[in-house]
Scaffold this motif. Structure first.
Motif, PDB file in Angstrom:
ATOM      1  N   PHE A 286     -29.209 -10.072 107.335  1.00  0.00           N
ATOM      2  CA  PHE A 286     -30.038 -11.168 107.939  1.00  0.00           C
ATOM      3  C   PHE A 286     -29.642 -12.364 107.185  1.00  0.00           C
ATOM      4  O   PHE A 286     -28.684 -12.402 106.177  1.00  0.00           O
ATOM      5  N   ILE A 287     -30.326 -13.577 107.583  1.00  0.00           N
ATOM      6  CA  ILE A 287     -29.965 -14.730 107.218  1.00  0.00           C
ATOM      7  C   ILE A 287     -31.328 -15.519 107.026  1.00  0.00           C
ATOM      8  O   ILE A 287     -32.117 -15.687 107.863  1.00  0.00           O
ATOM      9  N   VAL A 288     -31.202 -16.151 105.700  1.00  0.00           N
ATOM     10  CA  VAL A 288     -32.436 -17.187 105.490  1.00  0.00           C
ATOM     11  C   VAL A 288     -31.870 -18.782 105.734  1.00  0.00           C
ATOM     12  O   VAL A 288     -30.982 -19.068 105.209  1.00  0.00           O
ATOM     13  N   VAL A 289     -32.337 -19.331 106.683  1.00  0.00           N
ATOM     14  CA  VAL A 289     -32.181 -20.745 106.913  1.00  0.00           C
ATOM     15  C   VAL A 289     -33.218 -21.668 106.109  1.00  0.00           C
ATOM     16  O   VAL A 289     -34.367 -21.468 106.487  1.00  0.00           O
ATOM     17  N   GLU A 290     -32.888 -22.580 105.277  1.00  0.00           N
ATOM     18  CA  GLU A 290     -33.756 -22.929 104.346  1.00  0.00           C
ATOM     19  C   GLU A 290     -33.723 -24.604 104.588  1.00  0.00           C
ATOM     20  O   GLU A 290     -32.930 -25.428 104.271  1.00  0.00           O
ATOM     21  N   GLY A 291     -34.936 -25.312 105.041  1.00  0.00           N
ATOM     22  CA  GLY A 291     -34.876 -26.661 105.518  1.00  0.00           C
ATOM     23  C   GLY A 291     -35.131 -27.441 104.083  1.00  0.00           C
ATOM     24  O   GLY A 291     -35.356 -27.064 103.253  1.00  0.00           O
ATOM     25  N   SER A 292     -34.913 -28.742 104.297  1.00  0.00           N
ATOM     26  CA  SER A 292     -35.080 -29.628 103.058  1.00  0.00           C
ATOM     27  C   SER A 292     -36.232 -29.836 102.627  1.00  0.00           C
ATOM     28  O   SER A 292     -36.356 -30.425 101.647  1.00  0.00           O
ATOM     29  N   ARG A 293     -37.373 -29.374 103.244  1.00  0.00           N
ATOM     30  CA  ARG A 293     -38.764 -29.512 102.489  1.00  0.00           C
ATOM     31  C   ARG A 293     -39.229 -28.265 101.791  1.00  0.00           C
ATOM     32  O   ARG A 293     -40.463 -28.376 101.199  1.00  0.00           O
TER      33      ARG A 293
END
Length: 343
Positions: A153-160
């Motif tokens: 799986f992949i975790v995409v982490e935004g800038s907030r």
């Protein structure tokens, strides 16, 4: 078995280093059917020999926290670790976690290109934390080419998000692409690999937005601090509950990347150009030069853990001001699960 088959609730509790997410929190989240995550970052800081033999102390503490989480979870959910590439103990603690029977390893703060090799021979899921499609493409391509291995799986982490960020200071302050756009980029590279969205995910509205872009689930960290089961001290939790949106700042970490946390007196003084030379150094971060660093992030995080607002570092997400009271993991997980299922 695939990750979505093993999770009753598609929620990952984000890893929070130096004592905030350990076996107690991770086990409670897993017991509710989610993925509980233990941070490996200087996890042995409470061990008596930590400052003399940090490697040994961290290994011992990690083994104990994984066992604790297992006991609490009682076979439910998934127990994972979050291991930062930027730390000098990265490889050793990933191997320790695998030998201790961890279910999954999530890794960011750098490109975890060696993760397939470190986990080889173990029945463990692996996942990178990425800040966009470019990083996802690089990691997935290298894993496939060098190790014939896909991410589970992949975790995409935004800038907030809270803590260390995979963005420039300017992007973290507001110029980065919004999370829904990042999700679309990563999904284009991921193919059939499940993608979990992180960073500013707080409630049903946020989950609906990321789910509509194709996210298979979400990763949430800061909200879990204000739970009875969180491993942080009550003083740490009280600081988080009292915090307002205006208390949040973008800070520069000795890790070499920007981060998001509270405007404590220490962080204000560092931002003003003051330097606080480390009193002790265990060389925990590859990029940190103790002769030049403005402060010791390890010592600041430990002081934060104990609730020392004057000298501590309190990482948190952009939505920290929306947290106003304590709750339990069970209540929070039930709320999030119900909202996700109704979308």
């Amino acid at each position: 078995m695939k990750i979505l088959d093993r999770l009753a609730v598609p929620i990952i509790q984000g890893g929070m280093g130096v004592g905030i997410s350990m076996g107690g929190l991770a086990g409670a989240v897993a017991a509710c059917g989610g993925m509980g995550v233990i941070s490996t970052v200087n996890i042995g800081f409470r061990e008596a020999d930590f400052w003399k033999n940090p490697e040994k102390a961290n290994r011992r503490a990690l083994q104990a926290e994984i066992a604790k989480a297992r006991q609490i979870a009682k076979g439910k959910g998934i127990i994972a670790v979050n291991a930062m590439v930027a730390t000098t103990g990265f490889a050793d603690l990933v191997k320790t976690a695998c030998k201790s029977g961890i279910d999954a390893v999530i890794s960011g703060a750098g490109l975890p290109l060696s993760l397939p090799e470190l986990t080889k021979g173990f029945d463990v899921m692996i996942a990178p934390i990425v800040s966009g499609g470019r990083a996802a493409k690089t990691i997935l391509s290298m894993w496939q080419k060098r190790h014939n291995r896909k991410a589970d799986f992949i975790v995409v982490e935004g800038s907030r998000a809270g803590g260390h960020l995979g963005f420039t200071r300017e992007e973290a302050a507001g110029s980065a692409k919004p999370l829904p756009q990042l999700i679309c980029e990563v999904i284009c590279e991921a193919g059939d690999i499940p993608v979990f969205a992180a960073g500013s995910v707080f409630d049903r509205t946020d989950m609906q937005e990321v789910k509509s872009q194709g996210a298979s689930g979400v990763q949430i960290a800061t909200r879990f601090i204000a739970t009875e089961e969180c491993d942080a001290s009550r003083d740490f939790k009280d600081v988080i509950v009292r915090a307002n949106a205006e208390d949040v700042m973008i800070l520069q970490s000795p890790v070499g990347m920007p981060g998001r946390g509270l405007k404590t007196p220490l962080m204000k003084r560092v931002a003003a150009g003051e330097r606080f030379a480390p009193k002790q150094c265990i060389r925990c971060i590859h990029s940190c030069d103790p002769a030049k660093t403005p402060y010791c992030i390890n010592q600041a995080l430990i002081k934060g853990y104990y609730g020392n607002y004057e000298e501590g570092l309190f990482f948190c997400g952009d939505n920290v001001g929306r947290i106003n009271e304590m709750t339990t993991v069970k209540a929070l997980m039930e709320e999030l699960a119900a909202e996700w299922s109704q979308i």
